[in-house]
Design a protein around this motif. Structure first.
Motif, PDB file in Angstrom:
ATOM      1  N   ALA A 118       0.792  -1.010   0.081  1.00 45.66           N
ATOM      2  CA  ALA A 118      -0.060  -0.041   0.060  1.00 45.66           C
ATOM      3  C   ALA A 118       0.892   1.158   0.038  1.00 45.66           C
ATOM      4  O   ALA A 118       0.550   2.381  -0.649  1.00 45.66           O
ATOM      5  CB  ALA A 118      -0.946   0.074   1.086  1.00 45.66           C
ATOM      6  N   LEU A 119       1.993   1.147   0.715  1.00 48.06           N
ATOM      7  CA  LEU A 119       3.002   2.473   0.852  1.00 48.06           C
ATOM      8  C   LEU A 119       3.467   2.459  -0.795  1.00 48.06           C
ATOM      9  O   LEU A 119       3.603   3.871  -0.987  1.00 48.06           O
ATOM     10  CB  LEU A 119       4.118   2.060   1.574  1.00 48.06           C
ATOM     11  N   VAL A 155      -7.269   7.520  -3.012  1.00 45.40           N
ATOM     12  CA  VAL A 155      -7.669   6.033  -2.652  1.00 45.40           C
ATOM     13  C   VAL A 155      -6.636   5.471  -1.950  1.00 45.40           C
ATOM     14  O   VAL A 155      -6.595   4.992  -0.941  1.00 45.40           O
ATOM     15  CB  VAL A 155      -8.176   5.290  -3.769  1.00 45.40           C
ATOM     16  N   SER A 156      -5.494   5.726  -2.521  1.00 44.33           N
ATOM     17  CA  SER A 156      -4.296   4.906  -1.929  1.00 44.33           C
ATOM     18  C   SER A 156      -3.856   5.536  -0.710  1.00 44.33           C
ATOM     19  O   SER A 156      -3.515   4.975   0.349  1.00 44.33           O
ATOM     20  CB  SER A 156      -2.970   4.947  -2.949  1.00 44.33           C
ATOM     21  N   LEU A 160      -3.982   3.766   3.300  1.00 38.20           N
ATOM     22  CA  LEU A 160      -3.145   3.607   4.503  1.00 38.20           C
ATOM     23  C   LEU A 160      -3.403   3.847   5.821  1.00 38.20           C
ATOM     24  O   LEU A 160      -2.909   3.527   6.705  1.00 38.20           O
ATOM     25  CB  LEU A 160      -2.071   4.510   4.019  1.00 38.20           C
ATOM     26  N   LYS A 161      -4.459   4.536   5.992  1.00 38.78           N
ATOM     27  CA  LYS A 161      -5.165   4.871   7.385  1.00 38.78           C
ATOM     28  C   LYS A 161      -5.554   3.653   8.071  1.00 38.78           C
ATOM     29  O   LYS A 161      -6.439   2.869   7.402  1.00 38.78           O
ATOM     30  CB  LYS A 161      -6.120   6.022   7.271  1.00 38.78           C
ATOM     31  N   GLY A 164      -8.122   0.482  12.701  1.00 37.36           N
ATOM     32  CA  GLY A 164      -8.258   0.568  14.287  1.00 37.36           C
ATOM     33  C   GLY A 164      -7.017   0.933  14.776  1.00 37.36           C
ATOM     34  O   GLY A 164      -6.394   1.783  14.327  1.00 37.36           O
ATOM     35  N   LYS A 165      -6.369   0.324  15.711  1.00 38.18           N
ATOM     36  CA  LYS A 165      -5.103   0.247  16.366  1.00 38.18           C
ATOM     37  C   LYS A 165      -3.850   0.103  15.330  1.00 38.18           C
ATOM     38  O   LYS A 165      -3.985  -1.006  14.547  1.00 38.18           O
ATOM     39  CB  LYS A 165      -4.965  -0.527  17.671  1.00 38.18           C
ATOM     40  N   PRO A 166      -2.681   0.614  15.488  1.00 40.58           N
ATOM     41  CA  PRO A 166      -1.683   0.342  14.707  1.00 40.58           C
ATOM     42  C   PRO A 166      -1.132  -1.274  14.800  1.00 40.58           C
ATOM     43  O   PRO A 166      -1.468  -1.778  15.888  1.00 40.58           O
ATOM     44  CB  PRO A 166      -0.684   1.189  15.061  1.00 40.58           C
ATOM     45  N   LEU A 167      -0.502  -1.703  14.052  1.00 41.86           N
ATOM     46  CA  LEU A 167      -0.017  -3.158  13.949  1.00 41.86           C
ATOM     47  C   LEU A 167       0.644  -3.502  15.144  1.00 41.86           C
ATOM     48  O   LEU A 167       0.713  -4.506  15.912  1.00 41.86           O
ATOM     49  CB  LEU A 167       0.629  -3.665  12.920  1.00 41.86           C
TER      50      LEU A 167
END
Length: 171
Positions: A118-119, A155-156, A160-161, A164-167
């Protein structure tokens, strides 16, 4: 007229009456039994003392608890070890199970790879949108291509957002 009571005489057969007479004769002719003087009985004595006695009774029955709680893990996976004893008290925050981390490590690696993709997609969409911004001003590309590049970049960025919580944060 007066009634007199009537008695009936019953005649017993000869052998029965003979036996009866013989029994009476033998008991009447027997000598009196010798009476043996028994030695006087020695009384058994025991001193009594008051003492407390615990009286117990074992009765069959079943008991059931007044409160019951079932402990179940709230995540999927293979349980490697149960870290509490059955019937023991547990407190909030206490670790109860050790779950096989293989599934969660695989899901983490998958999510990390998707984030990398995604990045990369977001970077390519951003570069394309920046180039198209310059090209649309000089009418080198159509307005439609420029709008498509700007939409793809948006969209991209939204992809990226995290929802929920970060990984790297548990739960």
């Amino acid at each position: 007229m007066s009634m007199l009571p009537v008695f009936t005489v019953c005649r017993l057969p000869g052998k029965v009456s003979l036996l009866l007479m013989l029994g009476i004769f033998l008991t009447a002719c027997s000598e009196p039994a010798m009476h043996h003087q028994a030695s006087p009985a020695i009384p058994y004595t025991r001193l009594l003392a008051a003492e407390q006695v615990i009286v117990t009774r074992e009765l069959p029955g079943r008991v059931s608890p007044f409160t019951l709680s079932e402990v179940r893990p709230q995540v999927n996976g293979v349980i490697l070890e149960r870290l509490f004893e059955e019937g023991a008290d547990v407190v909030a925050g206490q670790v109860l199970y050790q779950i096989d981390p293989v599934l969660y490590e695989a899901a983490y690696k998958n999510a990390k790879a998707e984030l990398g993709m995604a990045l990369a997609d977001e970077n390519a969409a951003r570069l394309r949108a920046e180039r198209y911004t310059i090209l649309v001003k000089s009418n080198a590309i159509s307005k439609q291509d420029y709008d498509d590049a700007i939409a793809a970049y948006g969209v991209s960025r939204r992809g990226l957002k995290p929802p929920g919580k970060p990984l790297n944060q548990p739960g």
